[in-house]
Motif scaffolding. Structure first.
Motif, short mmCIF file in Angstrom:
data_model
loop_
_atom_site.label_atom_id
_atom_site.label_comp_id
_atom_site.label_asym_id
_atom_site.label_seq_id
_atom_site.Cartn_x
_atom_site.Cartn_y
_atom_site.Cartn_z
N PRO A 73 12.15 48.96 -2.44
CA PRO A 73 12.50 47.57 -2.14
C PRO A 73 11.59 46.91 -1.11
O PRO A 73 11.33 45.71 -1.19
N VAL A 74 11.07 47.67 -0.17
CA VAL A 74 10.13 47.12 0.81
C VAL A 74 8.87 46.65 0.10
O VAL A 74 8.34 45.57 0.37
N MET A 75 8.41 47.42 -0.86
CA MET A 75 7.23 47.06 -1.63
C MET A 75 7.48 45.81 -2.46
O MET A 75 6.63 44.92 -2.54
N VAL A 76 8.66 45.70 -3.05
CA VAL A 76 8.98 44.53 -3.88
C VAL A 76 9.06 43.28 -3.01
O VAL A 76 8.54 42.22 -3.38
N VAL A 77 9.69 43.38 -1.85
CA VAL A 77 9.77 42.23 -0.94
C VAL A 77 8.36 41.82 -0.50
O VAL A 77 8.03 40.63 -0.47
N TRP A 78 7.51 42.79 -0.19
CA TRP A 78 6.13 42.51 0.21
C TRP A 78 5.41 41.76 -0.93
O TRP A 78 4.71 40.78 -0.69
N ALA A 79 5.57 42.23 -2.17
CA ALA A 79 4.89 41.61 -3.31
C ALA A 79 5.38 40.19 -3.54
O ALA A 79 4.58 39.29 -3.82
N VAL A 80 6.68 39.97 -3.42
CA VAL A 80 7.23 38.63 -3.62
C VAL A 80 6.75 37.69 -2.52
O VAL A 80 6.41 36.53 -2.78
N LEU A 81 6.67 38.17 -1.30
CA LEU A 81 6.15 37.34 -0.21
C LEU A 81 4.67 37.01 -0.43
O LEU A 81 4.24 35.87 -0.17
N PHE B 125 5.97 30.61 -10.47
CA PHE B 125 6.18 31.56 -9.38
C PHE B 125 6.66 32.91 -9.93
O PHE B 125 6.20 33.96 -9.49
N CYS B 126 7.60 32.88 -10.88
CA CYS B 126 8.09 34.14 -11.47
C CYS B 126 6.96 34.90 -12.16
O CYS B 126 6.90 36.13 -12.08
N LEU B 127 6.08 34.17 -12.84
CA LEU B 127 4.95 34.81 -13.50
C LEU B 127 4.01 35.46 -12.48
O LEU B 127 3.61 36.61 -12.63
N VAL B 128 3.70 34.73 -11.42
CA VAL B 128 2.81 35.27 -10.38
C VAL B 128 3.49 36.44 -9.67
O VAL B 128 2.86 37.47 -9.41
N ALA B 129 4.78 36.31 -9.36
CA ALA B 129 5.50 37.39 -8.67
C ALA B 129 5.55 38.65 -9.53
O ALA B 129 5.41 39.76 -9.02
N THR B 130 5.73 38.48 -10.84
CA THR B 130 5.73 39.64 -11.73
C THR B 130 4.38 40.36 -11.70
O THR B 130 4.33 41.59 -11.66
N GLY B 131 3.32 39.59 -11.70
CA GLY B 131 1.99 40.19 -11.62
C GLY B 131 1.78 40.92 -10.30
O GLY B 131 1.24 42.03 -10.27
N TYR B 132 2.21 40.31 -9.21
CA TYR B 132 2.07 40.96 -7.90
C TYR B 132 2.91 42.23 -7.83
O TYR B 132 2.45 43.26 -7.31
N VAL B 133 4.14 42.18 -8.32
CA VAL B 133 5.00 43.37 -8.27
C VAL B 133 4.39 44.49 -9.11
O VAL B 133 4.37 45.66 -8.68
N SER B 134 3.86 44.18 -10.28
CA SER B 134 3.27 45.23 -11.10
C SER B 134 2.01 45.80 -10.45
O SER B 134 1.79 47.02 -10.49
N ALA B 135 1.17 44.96 -9.85
CA ALA B 135 -0.02 45.46 -9.17
C ALA B 135 0.35 46.32 -7.97
O ALA B 135 -0.22 47.40 -7.77
N CYS C 258 1.22 51.60 -5.30
CA CYS C 258 2.16 52.51 -4.63
C CYS C 258 2.27 53.83 -5.35
O CYS C 258 2.33 54.89 -4.72
N LEU C 259 2.29 53.80 -6.68
CA LEU C 259 2.33 55.06 -7.44
C LEU C 259 1.05 55.86 -7.20
O LEU C 259 1.10 57.09 -7.07
N LEU C 260 -0.08 55.18 -7.13
CA LEU C 260 -1.32 55.87 -6.83
C LEU C 260 -1.29 56.47 -5.43
O LEU C 260 -1.71 57.62 -5.23
N ALA C 261 -0.76 55.74 -4.46
CA ALA C 261 -0.67 56.25 -3.09
C ALA C 261 0.23 57.47 -3.02
O ALA C 261 -0.08 58.45 -2.32
N ARG C 262 1.35 57.43 -3.74
CA ARG C 262 2.25 58.60 -3.74
C ARG C 262 1.57 59.80 -4.38
O ARG C 262 1.69 60.93 -3.90
N MET D 136 -6.78 41.47 -2.20
CA MET D 136 -7.06 42.88 -2.06
C MET D 136 -6.37 43.44 -0.82
O MET D 136 -5.84 44.53 -0.86
N LEU D 137 -6.39 42.70 0.25
CA LEU D 137 -5.77 43.16 1.48
C LEU D 137 -4.27 43.33 1.32
O LEU D 137 -3.67 44.22 1.92
N SER D 138 -3.65 42.49 0.47
CA SER D 138 -2.21 42.59 0.30
C SER D 138 -1.81 43.89 -0.39
O SER D 138 -0.65 44.30 -0.32
N LEU D 139 -2.74 44.57 -1.05
CA LEU D 139 -2.42 45.84 -1.71
C LEU D 139 -2.43 47.01 -0.73
O LEU D 139 -1.84 48.04 -1.00
N ILE D 140 -3.10 46.86 0.40
CA ILE D 140 -3.18 47.95 1.36
C ILE D 140 -1.85 48.15 2.07
O ILE D 140 -1.44 49.29 2.32
#
Length: 81
Positions: free
Chosen positions: A18-26, A55-65, A70-74, A1-5
């Protein structure tokens, strides 16, 4: 949950996607590393291709979440502006 903030905060202040994508992959890499099977007692390590696919499966889930947050924040930032 904290990683979404983090990405929501960065998008609110105008950082690019791209900053958001790098954050999600990390975040995905950290989650996969902390939950690796070899860490569990009696766990069997995955093969390298299976580990990369997982890892690709988990990263895809993180990037989509993170993208959804981010769309909600915008959207909320536009409403408040």
């Amino acid at each position: 949950m904290l990683s979404l903030i983090g990405p929501a905060y960065l998008v609110y202040y105008g950082f690019a996607v791209p900053v958001m994508v790098v954050w999600a992959v990390l975040c995905a890499a950290l989650w996969v590393w902390n939950n690796r099977p070899s860490k569990r007692q009696g766990g069997v390590a995955r093969s390298r291709p299976a580990g990369l696919m997982f890892f690709c499966l988990v990263a895809t889930g993180y990037v989509s979440a993170h993208t959804g947050v981010c769309l909600l924040a915008r959207h909320l930032a536009e409403l408040w502006a």
